[in-house]
Design a protein around this motif. Structure first.
Motif: not given
Length: 569
Positions: A274-289, A291-297
């Motif tokens: 779960l933590e591995t995937n959350l960290n990957a989501l953070r990285r992807a969201c920095r490129a996609f959105a 200033r958004a929170t993960l939920s907003q992304c």
């Protein structure tokens, strides 16, 4: 000269013994193959619903004996069959038959766990609801429509007795969540039998066939309505006592998937993923959105809805995915078959998507990938949120079709072992389908597009929370509300999906098998390819893995690594 004669005599004796041993091995091989064939036929006789879905249509319209006496008789027979298999003199040098024997005993152990230890026929309405599915007679064109209508009529005529046995078996008050899902399945069948079934058989003109159908269908609908009313009453007085408990949960892992691990270690592996995937989501969201929170992304990713609806979009995606798998030579595709895409029937809308794949005895019947529409009783906002975004749906299509379940069963239906064709396990099938989601991303699907990555991660986080919810709900006192909150806050699911997924964890404690199976396959791939070229050996690994049919993954690991294989998870 005497020494030479004695040596010649000794060599002749050894040769004779070897010949006798070879002949005995051949006899044992034939006897074992006969035993396996007999086991399959015995299993089909006991569970004709399963036989029909494997493509054995001489069993059309028949139900198992779900009376308490019938269930006890089947349990005794399973114990006898397991004892016979365990005592069978399979030559240890014959690796394929030795594995098949372990595989067969594992299938029996799985069934005995649910029938005896978990006591599912007396506890879970969905144990029956999952099996009462007449769609095969409508959706599979295995015979002329009048013949399938007559087969359906036999099914409908037998249904009231089966439902009566179900009601007699189920202990009450039952867990409220079990009554909820049972009522949803039974209620969905009512509308399906009232609306979809008559429409499907509308072109049949034979008067006697239509008269028999109308009578049997009306009786089946009446019986279903009575059960739905009964389950509605059970909903009101239902309990919260759905948990298996820690001991039974660990027994489930051992008996159904041959995984022997402490609950603490099991949970730690799930949290790490779960933590591995959350960290990957953070990285992807920095490129996609940025200033958004993960939920907003994730909301932004899911706001990109399929313009022509999920079913039409999935059809388009399947062409793209098949071309990608073929071009990348990721895994062998043993046939030119294609999967159709349709909206889920009403009684199968408690999960967002699934695929119905014809069994190994069917010929020239297409698989159907079903996608559920939103529940019309939800608010307009919840219905809109339930429709998946394009990137989210892309990895559902990977999971269900290319190269997930559909390709898995193209291989398993052609496995060398008939047993492997018929019995494909939960963690094998769901583990493979879930494994392929990230594997396709690794292979270049989406070309680094962060929206595509977020779609994959949305699916991965959903399975992570299933894994942790299964452990929490059944061993740690987690409530359904707490599980639902975890789906919202850590898997970023919409309200409708979060409710469905939390509820599913109560009556499907093994739904951790998606992530557990994926982790076992990833570990096996790493160990198997380490000295075989790494990434260059992926196709060879995938083909080898899929060749076994669908045994518990620890058995596949032992067979593929040959020597000491170490823990599967």
């Amino acid at each position: 000269m005497n020494r030479r004669l004695r040596l010649c005599s000794l060599m002749a004796t050894i040769a004779l013994l070897a010949a006798c041993h070879s002949q005995q091995s051949r006899v044992s091989e034939r006897e074992w193959d006969t035993f396996v064939s007999g086991f399959i036929e015995t299993y089909f006789e006991a569970d004709p619903l399963f036989a029909v879905y494997q493509g054995r249509h001489e069993f059309d319209g028949r139900f198992p004996d779900w009376s308490d006496a019938g269930l006890q008789k089947w349990v005794r027979r399973l114990h006898q069959l397991r004892d016979s298999a365990a005592a069978f003199p399979v030559d240890s040098a014959d690796a394929s038959r030795a594995l098949e024997r372990d595989y067969l005993m594992a299938v029996v152990d799985r069934d005995l766990f649910w029938l005896e230890r978990a006591d599912w026929p007396h506890r879970s309405a969905s144990w029956y609801g999952d099996q009462i599915d007449p769609n095969v007679y409508l959706a599979r064109n295995y015979a002329p429509l009048p013949d399938r209508m007559r087969a359906y009529t036999r099914w409908a005529r037998a249904l009231p007795r089966a439902l009566a046995q179900m009601r007699a078996n189920l202990r009450t008050p039952m867990p409220r969540a079990y009554a909820d899902i049972g009522r949803g399945q039974i209620g969905g069948l009512v509308s399906y039998l009232q609306q979809d079934v008559p429409l499907a058989f509308d072109s049949v003109t034979d008067t006697l066939t239509r008269r028999d159908f109308a009578s049997a269908n009306a009786a089946a609908i009446l019986a279903l309505k009575e059960v739905e009313t009964w389950l509605a009453a059970e909903q009101k007085r239902g309990t919260s006592a759905f948990a298996l408990g820690p001991e039974l949960f660990r027994d489930m892992l051992r008996s159904t998937e041959m995984v022997d691990i402490s609950l603490d270690s099991l949970e730690a592996k799930g949290r790490a993923d779960l933590e591995t995937n959350l960290n990957a989501l953070r990285r992807a969201c920095r490129a996609f959105a940025r200033r958004a929170t993960l939920s907003q992304c994730v909301l932004r990713m899911n706001a990109h809805k399929p313009p022509n609806g999920a079913v039409a979009e999935a059809r388009r995606q399947l062409d793209t995915l098949e071309a990608f798998v073929r071009a990348g030579d990721i895994v062998s595709i043993p046939a030119r078959e294609r999967a159709l895409v349709r909206e889920s029937p009403p009684y199968q809308r408690f999960n967002s998507a699934y695929i119905d794949i014809p069994g190994p005895y069917e010929k020239n019947i297409p698989s159907i990938y079903y996608i559920a529409p939103p529940d019309t009783t939800w608010s307009a906002a919840e219905q809109a949120a339930y429709i998946p975004g394009v990137a989210d749906l892309l990895f559902t299509s990977v999971h269900e079709v290319w190269p997930g379940h559909f390709l898995n069963f193209l291989h398993s239906n052609r496995a060398a072992s008939k047993f492997g064709q018929v019995f494909v396990g939960y963690a094998f099938a769901e583990g493979w389908a879930h494994y392929t989601e990230y594997m396709m991303l690794e292979a270049g699907l989406g070309e680094g597009d962060p929206e595509v990555q977020i779609g994959q991660l949305s699916n991965a986080l959903l399975r992570n929370v299933r894994y942790l919810s299964a452990i929490g709900l059944h061993t740690k006192g987690m409530t359904i509300t707490e599980s639902e909150r975890m789906f919202r806050e850590q898997a970023f699911q919409d309200p409708g999906n979060a409710r469905q997924q939390a509820a599913r964890g109560t009556y499907d404690p093994a739904y951790l098998n998606y992530t557990m199976g994926k982790l076992m396959i990833q570990k096996l791939r790493e160990d198997w390819t380490r000295n075989r070229g790494g990434r260059e050996a992926w196709k060879q690994f995938h083909d080898a893995f899929l060749s076994y049919g669908g045994p518990p993954i620890p058995l596949v690991r032992k067979a593929m690594l040959e020597k000491e294989s170490g823990p599967a998870l």
